[in-house]
Design an enzyme around this catalytic site. Structure first.
Site, mmCIF file in Angstrom:
data_model
loop_
_atom_site.group_PDB
_atom_site.id
_atom_site.type_symbol
_atom_site.label_atom_id
_atom_site.label_comp_id
_atom_site.label_asym_id
_atom_site.label_seq_id
_atom_site.Cartn_x
_atom_site.Cartn_y
_atom_site.Cartn_z
ATOM 1 N N CYS A 88 -4.369 0.934 -2.278
ATOM 2 C CA CYS A 88 -4.201 -0.332 -1.562
ATOM 3 C C CYS A 88 -3.171 -1.224 -2.257
ATOM 4 C CB CYS A 88 -5.518 -1.100 -1.530
ATOM 5 S SG CYS A 88 -6.824 -0.307 -0.593
ATOM 6 N N GLU A 133 -3.362 -4.336 -3.039
ATOM 7 C CA GLU A 133 -3.923 -5.225 -4.071
ATOM 8 C C GLU A 133 -3.992 -4.522 -5.425
ATOM 9 O OE1 GLU A 133 -5.051 -4.524 -1.098
ATOM 10 O OE2 GLU A 133 -6.230 -6.159 -0.227
ATOM 11 N N ASN A 164 0.830 -1.212 0.000
ATOM 12 C CA ASN A 164 0.000 0.000 0.000
ATOM 13 C C ASN A 164 0.863 1.260 0.000
ATOM 14 O OD1 ASN A 164 0.507 -1.013 2.652
ATOM 15 N ND2 ASN A 164 -1.074 0.277 3.525
ATOM 16 N N CYS A 173 -11.053 -2.563 -4.127
ATOM 17 C CA CYS A 173 -10.123 -3.561 -4.669
ATOM 18 C C CYS A 173 -10.884 -4.737 -5.262
ATOM 19 C CB CYS A 173 -9.158 -4.046 -3.598
ATOM 20 S SG CYS A 173 -7.883 -2.834 -3.217
ATOM 21 N N GLU A 179 0.427 5.235 0.765
ATOM 22 C CA GLU A 179 -0.457 6.272 1.314
ATOM 23 C C GLU A 179 0.014 7.657 0.885
ATOM 24 O OE1 GLU A 179 -0.854 5.472 5.525
ATOM 25 O OE2 GLU A 179 -2.024 3.664 5.083
ATOM 26 N N CYS A 201 -10.564 -4.571 0.353
ATOM 27 C CA CYS A 201 -11.663 -3.601 0.465
ATOM 28 C C CYS A 201 -12.569 -3.697 -0.767
ATOM 29 C CB CYS A 201 -11.117 -2.185 0.627
ATOM 30 S SG CYS A 201 -10.507 -1.462 -0.910
HETATM 31 N N1 THU Z 1 -5.351 -1.273 2.570
HETATM 32 C C1 THU Z 1 -4.857 -2.126 1.652
HETATM 33 O O1 THU Z 1 -3.727 -1.979 1.176
HETATM 34 N N2 THU Z 1 -5.648 -3.144 1.251
HETATM 35 C C2 THU Z 1 -6.910 -3.368 1.707
HETATM 36 O O2 THU Z 1 -7.605 -4.237 1.199
HETATM 37 C C3 THU Z 1 -7.428 -2.585 2.820
HETATM 38 C C4 THU Z 1 -6.672 -1.371 3.159
HETATM 39 C C5 THU Z 1 -4.523 -0.154 3.001
HETATM 40 C C6 THU Z 1 -5.004 1.195 2.573
HETATM 41 C C7 THU Z 1 -4.405 2.082 3.616
HETATM 42 O O3 THU Z 1 -3.067 2.389 3.234
HETATM 43 C C8 THU Z 1 -4.359 1.220 4.865
HETATM 44 O O4 THU Z 1 -4.466 -0.125 4.399
HETATM 45 C C9 THU Z 1 -5.472 1.505 5.861
HETATM 46 O O5 THU Z 1 -6.706 1.468 5.283
#
Ligand code: THU
Length: 160
Positions: free
Chosen positions: A72, A74, A61, A115, A63, A112
């Site tokens: 994310c 994925e 991920n 994704c 940010e 999520c």
């Molecule tokens: N995140 C993912 O990388 N994948 C997911 O399926 C859920 C959330 C990340 C996004 C963000 O950087 C952190 O997790 C918190 O939501």
């Protein structure tokens, strides 16, 4: 009135049941999770894909201070795979999350909704199922297709 029911199933496995190929995928996702850029959430997600050509690609991920601009693990990984090899299928996607002590997080973490939407279209585009492995501290959930994670997809057929 009629009630329709949908049945989905998934396997619950443990780490010791992972094949050497799956272990390689887990290692790639774990290394990727260590490289996550997650200064805001501290939630470090790693993903790895096994492609139809045998190659493994991984991502984590990313940010951003403007929160919705992040992405994310994925989607980073699957978009990367589709950008690099648009005609090669993603056979398996593995997802894992590290806790603050660098251990695998307790329960397997499902992708999520956004994704799932992307994974679903990738599966449709490639015309064959994408297997999903969600790896937690001791359990591994295995879904044989994205459609088990997201039935009733907005497929885009409505746009055509
Ligand atoms: N995140 C993912 O990388 N994948 C997911 O399926 C859920 C959330 C990340 C996004 C963000 O950087 C952190 O997790 C918190 O939501």
């Amino acid at each position: 009135m009629k009630i329709n029911e949908l049945k989905i199933s998934y396997k619950v496995r443990c780490h010791s049941e992972l094949s050497p190929e799956e272990q390689a995928l887990l290692q790639a996702a774990t290394e990727a999770a260590h490289k996550a850029y997650a200064p805001y959430s501290k939630f470090r997600v790693g993903a790895a894909v096994l492609l139809g050509n045998g190659e493994i690609l991984s991502g984590c991920n990313q940010e951003n201070a403007a929160f919705p601009s992040g992405l994310c693990a994925e989607r980073v990984t699957v978009f990367y795979a589709n950008a690099k090899y648009p005609d090669v299928a993603v056979d398996t996607l593995l997802i894992t999350v590290l806790d603050e002590n660098d251990n695998y997080r307790g329960e397997p973490v499902p992708p999520c909704g956004a994704c799932r939407q992307v994974l679903s279209e990738t599966e449709t585009r490639q015309g064959k199922p994408m297997r999903i492995l969600l790896v937690g501290k001791s359990k591994v959930y295995e879904f044989s297709s994205v459609s088990d994670l997201l039935p009733f997809i907005f497929s885009g057929n409505e746009l055509l």
